[in-house]
Scaffold this motif. Sequence first.
Motif, PDB file in Angstrom:
ATOM      1  N   GLU A 300      76.401 -35.294  18.775  1.00  0.00           N
ATOM      2  CA  GLU A 300      75.539 -34.058  17.804  1.00  0.00           C
ATOM      3  C   GLU A 300      73.923 -34.468  17.561  1.00  0.00           C
ATOM      4  OE1 GLU A 300      76.200 -31.759  13.815  1.00  0.00           O
ATOM      5  OE2 GLU A 300      77.527 -33.296  14.224  1.00  0.00           O
ATOM      6  N   SER A 301      73.080 -33.332  17.941  1.00  0.00           N
ATOM      7  CA  SER A 301      71.557 -33.700  17.942  1.00  0.00           C
ATOM      8  C   SER A 301      70.965 -32.263  17.332  1.00  0.00           C
ATOM      9  CB  SER A 301      70.981 -33.959  19.343  1.00  0.00           C
ATOM     10  OG  SER A 301      69.545 -33.869  19.105  1.00  0.00           O
ATOM     11  N   THR A 302      70.149 -32.327  16.234  1.00  0.00           N
ATOM     12  CA  THR A 302      69.593 -31.226  15.641  1.00  0.00           C
ATOM     13  C   THR A 302      67.923 -31.464  15.520  1.00  0.00           C
ATOM     14  OG1 THR A 302      69.700 -32.359  13.349  1.00  0.00           O
ATOM     15  CG2 THR A 302      71.679 -30.994  14.088  1.00  0.00           C
ATOM     16  N   GLU A 303      67.276 -30.493  15.592  1.00  0.00           N
ATOM     17  CA  GLU A 303      65.766 -30.536  15.660  1.00  0.00           C
ATOM     18  C   GLU A 303      65.091 -29.350  14.746  1.00  0.00           C
ATOM     19  OE1 GLU A 303      62.069 -30.683  18.778  1.00  0.00           O
ATOM     20  OE2 GLU A 303      64.200 -30.757  19.273  1.00  0.00           O
ATOM     21  N   SER A 304      64.415 -29.666  13.780  1.00  0.00           N
ATOM     22  CA  SER A 304      63.876 -28.590  12.794  1.00  0.00           C
ATOM     23  C   SER A 304      62.253 -28.963  12.677  1.00  0.00           C
ATOM     24  CB  SER A 304      64.545 -28.831  11.383  1.00  0.00           C
ATOM     25  OG  SER A 304      64.374 -29.748  10.563  1.00  0.00           O
ATOM     26  N   ALA A 305      61.522 -27.780  12.322  1.00  0.00           N
ATOM     27  CA  ALA A 305      60.078 -28.137  11.888  1.00  0.00           C
ATOM     28  C   ALA A 305      59.961 -28.677  10.530  1.00  0.00           C
ATOM     29  CB  ALA A 305      59.247 -26.764  11.988  1.00  0.00           C
ATOM     30  N   ALA A 306      58.739 -29.315  10.098  1.00  0.00           N
ATOM     31  CA  ALA A 306      58.663 -29.751   8.791  1.00  0.00           C
ATOM     32  C   ALA A 306      57.906 -28.840   7.895  1.00  0.00           C
ATOM     33  CB  ALA A 306      57.612 -31.086   8.901  1.00  0.00           C
ATOM     34  N   ALA A 307      57.091 -27.978   8.584  1.00  0.00           N
ATOM     35  CA  ALA A 307      56.290 -26.817   7.536  1.00  0.00           C
ATOM     36  C   ALA A 307      56.714 -25.693   8.034  1.00  0.00           C
ATOM     37  CB  ALA A 307      54.854 -27.202   7.596  1.00  0.00           C
ATOM     38  N   GLY A 308      56.365 -24.652   6.970  1.00  0.00           N
ATOM     39  CA  GLY A 308      56.568 -22.991   7.239  1.00  0.00           C
ATOM     40  C   GLY A 308      58.023 -22.694   7.503  1.00  0.00           C
ATOM     41  N   THR A 309      58.699 -23.806   7.027  1.00  0.00           N
ATOM     42  CA  THR A 309      60.427 -23.292   7.002  1.00  0.00           C
ATOM     43  C   THR A 309      60.681 -22.217   6.043  1.00  0.00           C
ATOM     44  OG1 THR A 309      60.829 -25.208   5.733  1.00  0.00           O
ATOM     45  CG2 THR A 309      60.887 -25.474   8.240  1.00  0.00           C
ATOM     46  N   ALA A 310      61.487 -21.320   6.212  1.00  0.00           N
ATOM     47  CA  ALA A 310      61.851 -20.262   5.154  1.00  0.00           C
ATOM     48  C   ALA A 310      62.473 -21.005   4.490  1.00  0.00           C
ATOM     49  CB  ALA A 310      62.782 -19.451   5.875  1.00  0.00           C
ATOM     50  N   SER A 311      62.701 -20.536   3.298  1.00  0.00           N
ATOM     51  CA  SER A 311      63.520 -21.055   1.876  1.00  0.00           C
ATOM     52  C   SER A 311      64.860 -21.131   2.333  1.00  0.00           C
ATOM     53  CB  SER A 311      63.166 -20.305   0.803  1.00  0.00           C
ATOM     54  OG  SER A 311      62.229 -20.149   0.336  1.00  0.00           O
ATOM     55  N   THR A 364      51.860 -29.454  13.758  1.00  0.00           N
ATOM     56  CA  THR A 364      52.932 -29.752  12.830  1.00  0.00           C
ATOM     57  C   THR A 364      53.856 -30.471  13.277  1.00  0.00           C
ATOM     58  OG1 THR A 364      52.031 -27.644  11.624  1.00  0.00           O
ATOM     59  CG2 THR A 364      54.010 -28.836  10.893  1.00  0.00           C
ATOM     60  N   PRO A 365      54.195 -31.654  12.473  1.00  0.00           N
ATOM     61  CA  PRO A 365      55.563 -32.649  12.948  1.00  0.00           C
ATOM     62  C   PRO A 365      56.962 -31.882  12.850  1.00  0.00           C
ATOM     63  CG  PRO A 365      54.559 -33.451  10.997  1.00  0.00           C
ATOM     64  CD  PRO A 365      53.576 -32.397  11.413  1.00  0.00           C
ATOM     65  N   LYS A 366      57.881 -32.178  13.275  1.00  0.00           N
ATOM     66  CA  LYS A 366      59.261 -31.866  13.183  1.00  0.00           C
ATOM     67  C   LYS A 366      60.155 -32.692  13.032  1.00  0.00           C
ATOM     68  CE  LYS A 366      58.110 -28.144  16.658  1.00  0.00           C
ATOM     69  NZ  LYS A 366      58.785 -27.488  18.040  1.00  0.00           N
ATOM     70  N   GLU A 367      61.378 -32.302  12.448  1.00  0.00           N
ATOM     71  CA  GLU A 367      62.504 -33.052  12.203  1.00  0.00           C
ATOM     72  C   GLU A 367      63.739 -33.327  13.360  1.00  0.00           C
ATOM     73  OE1 GLU A 367      64.680 -32.795   8.424  1.00  0.00           O
ATOM     74  OE2 GLU A 367      63.061 -32.318   7.323  1.00  0.00           O
ATOM     75  N   ARG A 368      63.916 -34.482  13.851  1.00  0.00           N
ATOM     76  CA  ARG A 368      65.097 -34.616  14.759  1.00  0.00           C
ATOM     77  C   ARG A 368      65.860 -35.668  14.124  1.00  0.00           C
ATOM     78  NH1 ARG A 368      60.151 -34.443  17.645  1.00  0.00           N
ATOM     79  NH2 ARG A 368      60.030 -33.022  19.170  1.00  0.00           N
TER      80      ARG A 368
END
Length: 563
Positions: A300-311, A364-368
């Motif tokens: 299982e692998s997930t990736e998300s942005a660190a800023a500007g993310t919606a609540s 902008t860095p992302k979460e992986r």
Amino acid sequence: MADSTPSLPAGSPAALIQGFIKLPASRQAVLLVALAACIASVIGIVLWARTPDYSLLYGSLEERDAAQVVAALEKAAIPYRLDAATGALRVPSTAVHEARLKLAAEGLPKGSGSGLEMLSQDPGFGVSRFMENARYQHAVEGELARTIGAMDGVQQVRVHLAIPERSVFVRDRDKPTASVMLQLYRGRSVDDGQVAAIVHLVSSSVPDLAASRVTVVDQAGALLTRPAGQAGLNQSGEHYDYARRLEQDYVRRIEDLLAAVVGPGGVRAKVSAEVDFEVTERTREEYQPDRAVLRSSQEESTESAAAGTASGGVPGTLSNQPPQGGSLAPEAAPVPAVAGAATPAASGAAAGGATATPAASASTPKERSSRSVRNFEIDRTISHSKLAGGGVKRLTVAVVVDDRLASAADGKQTREPRSKEELDRYTALVRDAVGFNAERGDSINVINAAFMPGEPTPAASGTPVWEQSWLWQAARLLLGAGALAAVLLGVLRPMLRSVRQAGAAVIAQTGPATTPALAQTGELSPAPQRLAAPAGPPPLPDLHEQDPQRVMQVMRNWMAADA
């Protein structure tokens, strides 16, 4: 010259009649009785000698079977003798096989039991269902009795079946039972194997009949089947029989092997086997970690942005709150200062003198995040084994070998002991024959010893001569001939001799008899002529002691004839 008329011979019938007439009345009666007894004895001896020897055809026949067999023998003109006490039927020895063939052709004897053939008879009108069931049960009992009666040593059998009536309204129905009564021949017995065969035969012939509910007894009232409470004792008996059969098999192997080397009768062996009858169940589970096998794998692998993310969060009132500090713009991440490079704010101010928006930031860095799950199966072996009893725990073997027979120079046979090398070879043969195993403590002992000479076994002979039928028939004829000769020579001949002597005396006293033939023709007989004097006195019986007057009269007649 005067002619002489010949007198009657002393042994003629006339002399016998004259002698019998002159006897006293009492002596005549005794003579007649003795003569009748002699004639009856002669006739009885002749009939006894000609009577055939009777042999047993069937023994212990029922009244109905005896009547049918007797009627068939009378129809075939075969003589028979029926013993009313025992029901034994005897026929002449020469007609036994012929009688049995003729009776078998007519299906006789039918036997006391009635089998399934009784179902073919007309049952009559208005027979109830109970009677039909009773007839069928009786027919089954008869068939079982016939089958068991065909076994060796069994004379008569009676079988009783207790079969409960079936009903749909009864939940717990009684089980059927059976009882068997055996009448064995005298001196015979049945072993446990035959009893078990009878029990299983009956239980297999009746539905829902268990072997434990069959009882077998003999004519003496002895119970031949084992009660249900003696199952353990029965099992011990089976174990004992198994051990003895195993030992006998080992003994047979040893003797058959060594008899070919030392000669027949030159070896004796005994084996004692200790058998393990314990039943063991074993379950075994083995693991082999070196042989791991991949069973399943999950990544299982997930990736998300660190800023500007919606609540995010749980939907509702709490998730619609503004960010802390009342500022909608997120703080810019600090950028490290690099020598000779301008900061973003300075670049923006120099370019237009305004601040850049968050959308304009491209670095902008992302979460992986990644997760991997792998399941490995360790190699495992599960084995379940059940070890039955009957294995040999220990063997003890003892073998004795006879001396060697050697021929001496003079031709005589002598015995010589066997060498140690020979005994070692025999020991090795015995080890291989019984499967010697030193780990379980087997013991084998082979020795040499001189056997004692046994008594010679008599040769098997056929039927003895005194048991053969022709010998008894010949002996009967010889005895009859001897008895007949004794009656004729010892009784009848002396009686006839005494009568003949008396008749001869009477004829000698009365003189010659005249022939009346001339008187019948009417011619005159010539004048009597003088008889010539006899040359000498004729032999007279000893009548001077019995009847002196007759002797004197005879003498006067002779003197008158001489004058």
